[in-house]
Design a protein around this motif. Structure first.
Motif, PDB file in Angstrom:
ATOM      1  N   TYR A   1       0.794  -1.231   0.000  1.00  0.00           N
ATOM      2  CA  TYR A   1       0.000   0.000   0.000  1.00  0.00           C
ATOM      3  C   TYR A   1       0.828   1.285   0.000  1.00  0.00           C
ATOM      4  O   TYR A   1       0.315   2.342   0.341  1.00  0.00           O
ATOM      5  CB  TYR A   1      -0.928   0.025   1.216  1.00  0.00           C
TER       6      TYR A   1
ATOM      7  N   ALA B   1      -1.006   3.841  -1.914  1.00  0.00           N
ATOM      8  CA  ALA B   1      -2.462   3.731  -1.799  1.00  0.00           C
ATOM      9  C   ALA B   1      -3.032   4.872  -0.970  1.00  0.00           C
ATOM     10  O   ALA B   1      -2.317   5.589  -0.277  1.00  0.00           O
ATOM     11  CB  ALA B   1      -2.815   2.401  -1.139  1.00  0.00           C
TER      12      ALA B   1
ATOM     13  N   GLU C   1     -10.555  -3.475   0.215  1.00  0.00           N
ATOM     14  CA  GLU C   1      -9.828  -2.850  -0.896  1.00  0.00           C
ATOM     15  C   GLU C   1     -10.746  -2.698  -2.095  1.00  0.00           C
ATOM     16  O   GLU C   1     -11.569  -3.571  -2.366  1.00  0.00           O
ATOM     17  CB  GLU C   1      -8.661  -3.736  -1.355  1.00  0.00           C
TER      18      GLU C   1
ATOM     19  N   ILE D   1      -9.275   0.898   1.264  1.00  0.00           N
ATOM     20  CA  ILE D   1      -8.026   1.152   0.554  1.00  0.00           C
ATOM     21  C   ILE D   1      -8.265   1.184  -0.951  1.00  0.00           C
ATOM     22  O   ILE D   1      -8.904   0.291  -1.513  1.00  0.00           O
ATOM     23  CB  ILE D   1      -6.992   0.058   0.893  1.00  0.00           C
TER      24      ILE D   1
ATOM     25  N   ALA E   1      -4.101  -0.240  -4.317  1.00  0.00           N
ATOM     26  CA  ALA E   1      -3.100  -1.206  -3.840  1.00  0.00           C
ATOM     27  C   ALA E   1      -2.160  -1.516  -4.999  1.00  0.00           C
ATOM     28  O   ALA E   1      -2.560  -1.474  -6.159  1.00  0.00           O
ATOM     29  CB  ALA E   1      -3.778  -2.483  -3.348  1.00  0.00           C
TER      30      ALA E   1
END
Length: 189
Positions: free
Chosen positions: A28, A31, A92, A122, A125
């Motif tokens: 990440y 991210a 994610e 998130i 990624a």
């Protein structure tokens, strides 16, 4: 004694440093991570199963911490308690949808209760989740982990279902209280 050990800012900074289980790939680093409430009906599992023993454990933790004024569906940091730690689940953006990376059992229960779940959300990624997101109607509850790979997840094409390969993709969330991947019979780690 239950206590919060990391604040929202600290947990987000820790997530940005997450590496794979092999420890060599920063997942990440580029991210964006936010802590936001998500409806279980708007997120997609990445596993095709949940384990009854894990659901029972989540219920026990929920009841125990709720008696101390802590709601595991509304966490805004990491909470330590006797016997473990718990943090918000990890979701994610994958294949255009919010996909559960860690915390399927909590989302499964929250869905039954009609609760939203504070989640670490998130985007961007640097590597894909190993399996495709699936619908809740495809998730089955088992007493023990299925041995057949086809019952576990919809593995992305090109990824071998071998422990040494899978570990290069799985994120190491041990700092969030995750036990990591559960190896099948004949696999280690």
């Amino acid at each position: 004694m239950e206590k919060q050990t990391q604040t929202q800012t600290q947990i987000i900074n820790s997530v940005l440093e997450t590496r794979t289980l092999e420890g060599d790939y920063p997942v990440y680093e580029n991210a964006s991570v936010d802590l936001i409430p998500l409806s279980p009906d708007c997120v997609y599992p990445t596993a095709l199963y949940v384990l009854q023993s894990h659901l029972d454990n989540v219920w026990c933790i929920y009841e125990r911490l709720l008696n101390s004024g802590i709601n595991i569906f509304q966490l805004d940091g990491i909470v330590e308690f006797e016997g473990g730690i718990i943090a918000p689940p990890v979701v994610e953006l994958s294949d255009g949808v919010p996909a559960i990376v860690d915390g399927i059992h909590r989302f499964y229960i929250a869905r039954q209760l009609g609760f939203e779940v504070n989640s670490l959300y998130i985007e961007r990624a640097s590597m894909p989740i190993i399996s495709y997101p699936v619908g809740w109607n495809e998730v089955v509850c088992y007493d023990k982990k299925p041995e057949e790979a086809r019952l576990l997840r919809k593995l992305r094409s090109g990824i071998e279902d071998k422990s040494e390969v899978l570990k290069t993709y799985y994120r190491d969330f041990s700092f969030l209280g995750s036990n990591g991947r559960r190896a099948r019979k004949g696999q280690n780690g």
